[in-house]
Design a protein around this motif. Structure first.
Motif, PDB file in Angstrom:
ATOM      1  N   ASP A  95       1.156  -4.270 -15.785  1.00 52.01           N
ATOM      2  CA  ASP A  95       0.513  -5.515 -16.209  1.00 52.01           C
ATOM      3  C   ASP A  95       1.408  -6.740 -16.016  1.00 52.01           C
ATOM      4  N   THR A  96       2.694  -6.519 -15.768  1.00 48.80           N
ATOM      5  CA  THR A  96       3.609  -7.632 -15.510  1.00 48.80           C
ATOM      6  C   THR A  96       3.464  -8.181 -14.095  1.00 48.80           C
ATOM      7  N   MET A  97       2.742  -7.448 -13.233  1.00 42.54           N
ATOM      8  CA  MET A  97       2.623  -7.834 -11.828  1.00 42.54           C
ATOM      9  C   MET A  97       1.793  -9.103 -11.670  1.00 42.54           C
ATOM     10  N   LEU A  98       2.357 -10.072 -10.891  1.00 45.36           N
ATOM     11  CA  LEU A  98       1.697 -11.361 -10.681  1.00 45.36           C
ATOM     12  C   LEU A  98       1.282 -11.592  -9.232  1.00 45.36           C
ATOM     13  N   LYS A  99       2.046 -11.028  -8.276  1.00 41.76           N
ATOM     14  CA  LYS A  99       1.808 -11.327  -6.860  1.00 41.76           C
ATOM     15  C   LYS A  99       1.942 -10.083  -5.986  1.00 41.76           C
ATOM     16  N   ILE A 100       1.040  -9.993  -5.002  1.00 40.01           N
ATOM     17  CA  ILE A 100       1.181  -9.027  -3.926  1.00 40.01           C
ATOM     18  C   ILE A 100       1.425  -9.839  -2.656  1.00 40.01           C
ATOM     19  N   ASN A 101       2.625  -9.771  -2.132  1.00 37.26           N
ATOM     20  CA  ASN A 101       3.010 -10.570  -0.973  1.00 37.26           C
ATOM     21  C   ASN A 101       2.635  -9.880   0.334  1.00 37.26           C
ATOM     22  N   TRP A 102       2.832 -10.567   1.437  1.00 34.48           N
ATOM     23  CA  TRP A 102       2.587  -9.979   2.755  1.00 34.48           C
ATOM     24  C   TRP A 102       3.512  -8.769   2.922  1.00 34.48           C
ATOM     25  N   GLY A 103       3.088  -7.834   3.766  1.00 33.09           N
ATOM     26  CA  GLY A 103       3.927  -6.679   4.045  1.00 33.09           C
ATOM     27  C   GLY A 103       4.217  -5.825   2.826  1.00 33.09           C
ATOM     28  N   SER A 104       3.198  -5.519   2.048  1.00 30.63           N
ATOM     29  CA  SER A 104       3.378  -4.678   0.858  1.00 30.63           C
ATOM     30  C   SER A 104       3.048  -3.220   1.172  1.00 30.63           C
ATOM     31  N   PHE A 105       3.857  -2.296   0.647  1.00 28.41           N
ATOM     32  CA  PHE A 105       3.639  -0.857   0.800  1.00 28.41           C
ATOM     33  C   PHE A 105       3.510  -0.477   2.282  1.00 28.41           C
ATOM     34  N   ASN A 106       4.481  -0.891   3.055  1.00 25.46           N
ATOM     35  CA  ASN A 106       4.465  -0.681   4.495  1.00 25.46           C
ATOM     36  C   ASN A 106       4.440   0.797   4.867  1.00 25.46           C
ATOM     37  N   TYR A 107       3.540   1.148   5.801  1.00 21.04           N
ATOM     38  CA  TYR A 107       3.355   2.492   6.350  1.00 21.04           C
ATOM     39  C   TYR A 107       2.795   3.488   5.335  1.00 21.04           C
ATOM     40  N   ALA A 108       2.318   3.002   4.213  1.00 21.89           N
ATOM     41  CA  ALA A 108       1.682   3.883   3.238  1.00 21.89           C
ATOM     42  C   ALA A 108       0.237   4.161   3.644  1.00 21.89           C
ATOM     43  N   LYS A 109      -0.238   5.349   3.333  1.00 20.63           N
ATOM     44  CA  LYS A 109      -1.640   5.706   3.540  1.00 20.63           C
ATOM     45  C   LYS A 109      -2.317   5.700   2.173  1.00 20.63           C
ATOM     46  N   LEU A 110      -2.618   4.505   1.703  1.00 24.31           N
ATOM     47  CA  LEU A 110      -3.112   4.344   0.337  1.00 24.31           C
ATOM     48  C   LEU A 110      -4.593   4.681   0.223  1.00 24.31           C
ATOM     49  N   THR A 111      -4.913   5.436  -0.810  1.00 25.40           N
ATOM     50  CA  THR A 111      -6.307   5.737  -1.121  1.00 25.40           C
ATOM     51  C   THR A 111      -6.778   4.986  -2.362  1.00 25.40           C
ATOM     52  N   ASN A 112      -5.843   4.709  -3.291  1.00 24.08           N
ATOM     53  CA  ASN A 112      -6.213   4.030  -4.537  1.00 24.08           C
ATOM     54  C   ASN A 112      -5.103   3.079  -4.989  1.00 24.08           C
ATOM     55  N   MET A 113      -5.515   1.956  -5.565  1.00 25.62           N
ATOM     56  CA  MET A 113      -4.563   1.019  -6.159  1.00 25.62           C
ATOM     57  C   MET A 113      -5.273   0.197  -7.234  1.00 25.62           C
ATOM     58  N   ASN A 114      -4.602  -0.017  -8.350  1.00 33.25           N
ATOM     59  CA  ASN A 114      -5.180  -0.855  -9.400  1.00 33.25           C
ATOM     60  C   ASN A 114      -4.737  -2.305  -9.222  1.00 33.25           C
ATOM     61  N   ILE A 115      -5.546  -3.227  -9.701  1.00 36.47           N
ATOM     62  CA  ILE A 115      -5.192  -4.646  -9.736  1.00 36.47           C
ATOM     63  C   ILE A 115      -5.130  -5.026 -11.211  1.00 36.47           C
ATOM     64  N   PRO A 116      -3.920  -5.199 -11.765  1.00 37.68           N
ATOM     65  CA  PRO A 116      -3.780  -5.452 -13.201  1.00 37.68           C
ATOM     66  C   PRO A 116      -4.274  -6.833 -13.622  1.00 37.68           C
ATOM     67  N   LYS A 117      -4.400  -7.004 -14.916  1.00 36.64           N
ATOM     68  CA  LYS A 117      -5.066  -8.192 -15.467  1.00 36.64           C
ATOM     69  C   LYS A 117      -4.356  -9.502 -15.185  1.00 36.64           C
ATOM     70  N   ASN A 118      -3.031  -9.485 -15.035  1.00 41.65           N
ATOM     71  CA  ASN A 118      -2.292 -10.740 -14.870  1.00 41.65           C
ATOM     72  C   ASN A 118      -2.010 -11.102 -13.419  1.00 41.65           C
ATOM     73  N   LEU A 119      -2.407 -10.261 -12.477  1.00 44.08           N
ATOM     74  CA  LEU A 119      -2.135 -10.537 -11.069  1.00 44.08           C
ATOM     75  C   LEU A 119      -3.017 -11.686 -10.592  1.00 44.08           C
ATOM     76  N   HIS A 120      -2.385 -12.724 -10.017  1.00 41.26           N
ATOM     77  CA  HIS A 120      -3.150 -13.914  -9.652  1.00 41.26           C
ATOM     78  C   HIS A 120      -3.079 -14.280  -8.171  1.00 41.26           C
ATOM     79  N   THR A 121      -2.173 -13.651  -7.408  1.00 36.28           N
ATOM     80  CA  THR A 121      -2.015 -14.019  -6.000  1.00 36.28           C
ATOM     81  C   THR A 121      -1.913 -12.775  -5.126  1.00 36.28           C
ATOM     82  N   ILE A 122      -2.729 -12.735  -4.069  1.00 36.57           N
ATOM     83  CA  ILE A 122      -2.644 -11.678  -3.068  1.00 36.57           C
ATOM     84  C   ILE A 122      -2.594 -12.346  -1.696  1.00 36.57           C
TER      85      ILE A 122
END
Length: 255
Positions: A95-122
């Motif tokens: 819940d402390t997460m505020l931003k997801i910047n460019w180049g996040s989780f590089n080379y991951a094969k993601l199936t699921n991810m949560n977006i917490p309540k305080n995140l304001h920038t992607i």
């Protein structure tokens, strides 16, 4: 007198050493994860990547103690394509997460991810180097983003489309964009498996241009279409997307 001066100087030096033990932008590693110091004074970190030994679910902690005298808060992810998450398939953000910047989780094969309540920038190219795009679950208390039933990620009013999960349900290879969408960003369709056709909404007003494009990396995409009866500033001719206002070819399907 000299003893008192020495004591005072020693105290000042100790305080200074504590305050400046870390610097903004410094790369640090705690356990199997690598971070960048966002602000040394605010004691905030940005998650960059993890060791190859980490696989499956990645749980990013809200706080990290350096085993000395500083407790950091993790507020961001990404921003550097050189750090990887090769074996990660899902992410749990704090819940402390505020931003997801460019180049996040590089080379991951993601199936699921949560977006917490305080995140304001992607960032519009947050998933540029991800091999799969995740199904998103947005905290209902988040005032900036929302997901649909398939896990596609939108702005709160659903007028901006950030990305569609790789494993989204298609209708014979066709994906129909939600009719509320007016803006589409780079990561929207890049990793969708088996995508042959995209039907854009009738009031489409903006498609992010340049490299990388919104088109998937595969050669399966055959054509575009725009729903009729709206005010879209784009048109499709023979399956190719054009910008009517700028008289410019936007996207040519690879297939």
């Amino acid at each position: 007198m000299r003893k008192k001066v020495f004591i005072i100087l020693s105290v000042i030096l100790a305080i200074s050493t504590h305050l400046f033990a870390y610097t903004d932008g410094q790369i640090v590693k705690f356990g199997t994860n690598t971070y960048k110091v966002v602000s040394a004074s605010a004691k905030t970190l940005c998650f960059l990547g993890c060791d190859n030994s980490v696989s499956g679910l990645l749980v990013i902690p809200a706080t990290i103690f350096d085993n000395k005298d500083v407790t950091f808060t993790v507020t961001e992810v990404g921003g550097d394509e050189t750090y990887l998450c090769r074996n990660i398939t899902s992410v749990k953000l704090p819940d402390t997460m505020l931003k997801i910047n460019w180049g996040s989780f590089n080379y991951a094969k993601l199936t699921n991810m949560n977006i917490p309540k305080n995140l304001h920038t992607i960032a519009k190219i947050a998933g540029l180097y991800q091999l799969f795009s995740p199904k998103c679950t947005v905290d209902p208390a988040n005032s900036h983003f929302v997901n649909d039933d398939e896990g596609a990620l939108y702005s709160k009013d659903m007028t901006e489309l950030y990305w569609v999960p790789s494993q989204v349900t298609l209708n014979n290879g066709v994906y129909t964009v939600n009719e509320k969408v007016t803006k589409i960003y780079t990561n929207a369709f890049r990793n969708i498996v088996g995508l042959k056709k995209i039907i854009f909404p009738k009031n489409l007003a903006f498609v992010q241009k340049g490299y990388p494009t919104i088109a998937p990396d595969s050669h399966s995409l055959e054509e575009f279409e725009i729903a009729g009866g709206g005010t879209a500033t784009y048109k499709v001719i023979d399956g190719v997307l054009f910008d009517e206002q700028e008289h410019q070819l936007v996207l040519y399907p690879r297939a």
